[in-house]
Enzyme design. Structure first.
Site, PDB file in Angstrom:
ATOM      1  N   ASN A   1      79.724  58.419  23.118  1.00  0.00           N
ATOM      2  CA  ASN A   1      78.704  57.370  23.116  1.00  0.00           C
ATOM      3  C   ASN A   1      77.436  57.740  22.347  1.00  0.00           C
ATOM      4  O   ASN A   1      76.753  56.868  21.816  1.00  0.00           O
ATOM      5  CB  ASN A   1      78.370  56.928  24.545  1.00  0.00           C
ATOM      6  CG  ASN A   1      77.866  58.056  25.414  1.00  0.00           C
ATOM      7  OD1 ASN A   1      78.191  59.219  25.195  1.00  0.00           O
ATOM      8  ND2 ASN A   1      77.081  57.726  26.417  1.00  0.00           N
TER       9      ASN A   1
ATOM     10  N   GLU B   1      76.541  67.336  32.702  1.00  0.00           N
ATOM     11  CA  GLU B   1      75.829  66.058  32.694  1.00  0.00           C
ATOM     12  C   GLU B   1      76.891  64.989  32.839  1.00  0.00           C
ATOM     13  O   GLU B   1      77.630  64.700  31.902  1.00  0.00           O
ATOM     14  CB  GLU B   1      75.027  65.923  31.397  1.00  0.00           C
ATOM     15  CG  GLU B   1      73.915  64.893  31.487  1.00  0.00           C
ATOM     16  CD  GLU B   1      74.386  63.494  31.126  1.00  0.00           C
ATOM     17  OE1 GLU B   1      74.617  62.713  32.083  1.00  0.00           O
ATOM     18  OE2 GLU B   1      74.537  63.191  29.945  1.00  0.00           O
TER      19      GLU B   1
ATOM     20  N   CYS C   1      75.106  56.779  29.965  1.00  0.00           N
ATOM     21  CA  CYS C   1      75.083  57.221  31.363  1.00  0.00           C
ATOM     22  C   CYS C   1      73.780  56.832  32.043  1.00  0.00           C
ATOM     23  O   CYS C   1      73.711  56.744  33.261  1.00  0.00           O
ATOM     24  CB  CYS C   1      75.311  58.727  31.447  1.00  0.00           C
ATOM     25  SG  CYS C   1      74.126  59.697  30.503  1.00  0.00           S
TER      26      CYS C   1
ATOM     27  N   GLU D   1      69.060  69.499  30.717  1.00  0.00           N
ATOM     28  CA  GLU D   1      69.005  69.619  29.265  1.00  0.00           C
ATOM     29  C   GLU D   1      67.636  69.134  28.799  1.00  0.00           C
ATOM     30  O   GLU D   1      67.057  68.227  29.388  1.00  0.00           O
ATOM     31  CB  GLU D   1      70.121  68.808  28.614  1.00  0.00           C
ATOM     32  CG  GLU D   1      71.502  69.348  28.950  1.00  0.00           C
ATOM     33  CD  GLU D   1      72.634  68.600  28.261  1.00  0.00           C
ATOM     34  OE1 GLU D   1      73.531  69.275  27.710  1.00  0.00           O
ATOM     35  OE2 GLU D   1      72.635  67.358  28.295  1.00  0.00           O
TER      36      GLU D   1
END
Length: 492
Positions: A166, A265, A299, A473
């Site tokens: 994505n 993640e 997400c 992150e």
């Protein structure tokens, strides 16, 4: 005119001329994993090109190259690493238009979204170029006075990185930049749906001065077996994964066999809470960004809209009007604001979620059915009166569908927002700052957008709670994910 002639004219380059070989030890090579992998244009369903298919032996070669390059890169002075990372940023910015068109081609996202992704992706190199020279340790006296405590941060070693389709540029640079800043080397396995961006970036890294073997990129049709083989290789000490919670759980099991450090993640089910006192204009703008960035295939996308009853009718009407006005078309077409979904499977899944919600009494204000045309198009959709038992409230939608429900009290909104196994991000809109902060503190998510529809920033720690992942992150936290802490006890 043929498809490839048309696309070449549209994009300004021939996609068939793009490199699709494996990038190992600073050079291109063919894969030994079988038939080449077709890369599909989601806007048309046509094959863009075919890329090499890595075998497990190819993956082991990549790990060996990363291990061989590790001592030299780890010993490289921080300022030198920093300047190389900064050159990666500069080159990405110089080529931002080409990279954006490439992302739109293989991913399907609208060109404005792709342009935004390139700037965001490049920013990780600029941020971690600065962090590379600030990886500070500590020195202090033990409470007993018997010795000094010296704490240093050492590169963790060879990292395996697995990224989704994505955000094909940003999900890679968000991992590669901190790893390189920390002194690690890596093997990147991008999604086979969107590998061309990763390979284009590999050439940029080399041009910027990243030494051979420091970054390796491979694609494979046997992702599970290939990643498993790398995780069971004792030379690999880190896994950084972005993707679904289901796959993340399996990788954590694999990593446990060799006790590999994991940064995960994973999925989300973001609530978007709108209180009666919210600025409606601001809430609608926030909703459009939080829901429709990348066509909802993110997400961080708002998944469950929880709107207080007093403002709910106006909010639903305004949101439906904005969604209906979005131009749906090929991602790389200049007028497009919402591109196609990534593939047929995604299209069928989202159509099924909408139909199932309607069977539970949800009402469709706009959209709701796939388009009968080449490519994988689902129109921007708004559902109201979505009951809690509808499947769409418990799953990550990953598409352009806004599912609205109402609430009455603050406690009810918080309880419903937290009633999920996920905890990546939440959104809160209110004109009462005290309420906004109070609610934010009670939400069980790693990030909160307070009167904002986007929170992603390389300078901020990105990550979630519960089954949305482990670690962070971005920010200074991002470089520490690729470090081992070493403590030295000394007297003098």
């Amino acid at each position: 005119m043929s498809y490839h002639d048309t696309i070449s004219q549209e994009l300004g380059f021939d996609p068939q001329a793009l490199r699709g070989d494996l990038w190992i030890d600073g050079g291109w090579r063919k894969g030994r994993g079988g038939d080449p992998i077709a890369v599909i244009d989601p806007s048309t369903g046509n094959t863009i090109t075919r890329i090499e298919n890595a075998s497990i032996d190819d993956a082991m070669d990549a790990v060996a190259a990363a291990e061989a390059a590790l001592p030299g890169w780890a010993a490289t002075p921080p300022r030198v690493k920093s300047e190389i990372l900064r050159r990666c940023y500069d080159l990405m910015i110089q080529r931002k238009d080409m990279l954006a068109r490439l992302i739109s081609l293989e991913n399907g996202k609208a060109l404005p979204d792709a342009q935004g992704e390139v700037l965001y992706a490049a920013e990780f190199f600029r941020w971690f170029a600065e962090e590379a020279v600030r990886l500070n340790g500590e020195i202090y006296t033990a409470p007993s006075g018997a010795n000094r405590i010296i704490v240093t941060h050492r590169p963790i070693g060879v990292a395996v990185m697995v990224t989704p389709w994505n955000f094909p540029a940003a999900m890679a640079t968000r991992k590669i930049a901190p790893a390189l800043a920390a002194g690690c080397t890596c093997v990147l396995k991008p999604a086979t749906e969107t590998p061309l961006t990763a390979y284009a970036l590999a050439e940029i890294y080399a041009e910027a001065g990243v030494p051979p073997g420091v970054v390796n990129v491979l694609t494979t049709s046997r992702s599970g077996a290939t990643v498993s083989a790398m995780l069971h290789d004792p030379r690999v000490r880190k896994l950084s994964f972005t993707g679904s919670t289901e796959v993340g759980r399996r990788l954590l099991h694999e990593a446990a066999d060799t006790v590999i450090s994991c940064s995960m993640e994973l999925g989300g089910n973001a609530p978007f809470i709108v209180f009666d006192d919210a600025d409606l204009d601001l809430a609608i703008e926030g909703a459009m960004v939080a829901k429709m960035r990348n066509g909802g295939e993110a997400c961080t996308a708002a998944n469950r809209f929880l709107v207080q009853k007093g403002i709910a009718p106006a909010f639903a009407e305004r949101l439906a009007a904005r969604m209906e006005a979005m131009t749906l078309g090929a991602g790389y077409a200049g007028e497009t604001l919402c591109g196609p979904l990534i593939n047929r499977e995604a299209l069928d899944r989202i159509a099924g979620l909408v139909s199932e919600a309607e069977s539970h009494g949800a009402k469709t204000l706009t959209g709701g059915r796939p388009l009968d045309r080449p490519g994988f198009y689902f129109p921007p959709t708004v559902l109201t009166d979505v009951p809690p038992q509808a499947e769409i409230t418990g799953e990550e939608i990953f598409g352009p569908v806004a599912a609205l429900a109402t609430f009455e009290t603050e406690d009810e909104a918080i309880a419903r927002a937290n009633s999920t196994e996920y905890g990546l991000i939440s959104y809160v809109f209110t004109s009462d700052l005290a309420r906004g902060l109070r609610v934010s503190e009670r939400l069980d998510s790693g990030m909160v957008g307070l009167n904002r529809g986007v929170v992603s920033d390389p300078a901020a720690p990105f990550g979630g709670t519960k089954q949305s992942g482990l670690g962070r992150e971005g920010a200074h936290h991002g470089i520490l994910e690729f470090c081992e802490v070493q403590y030295i006890a000394a007297n003098w």
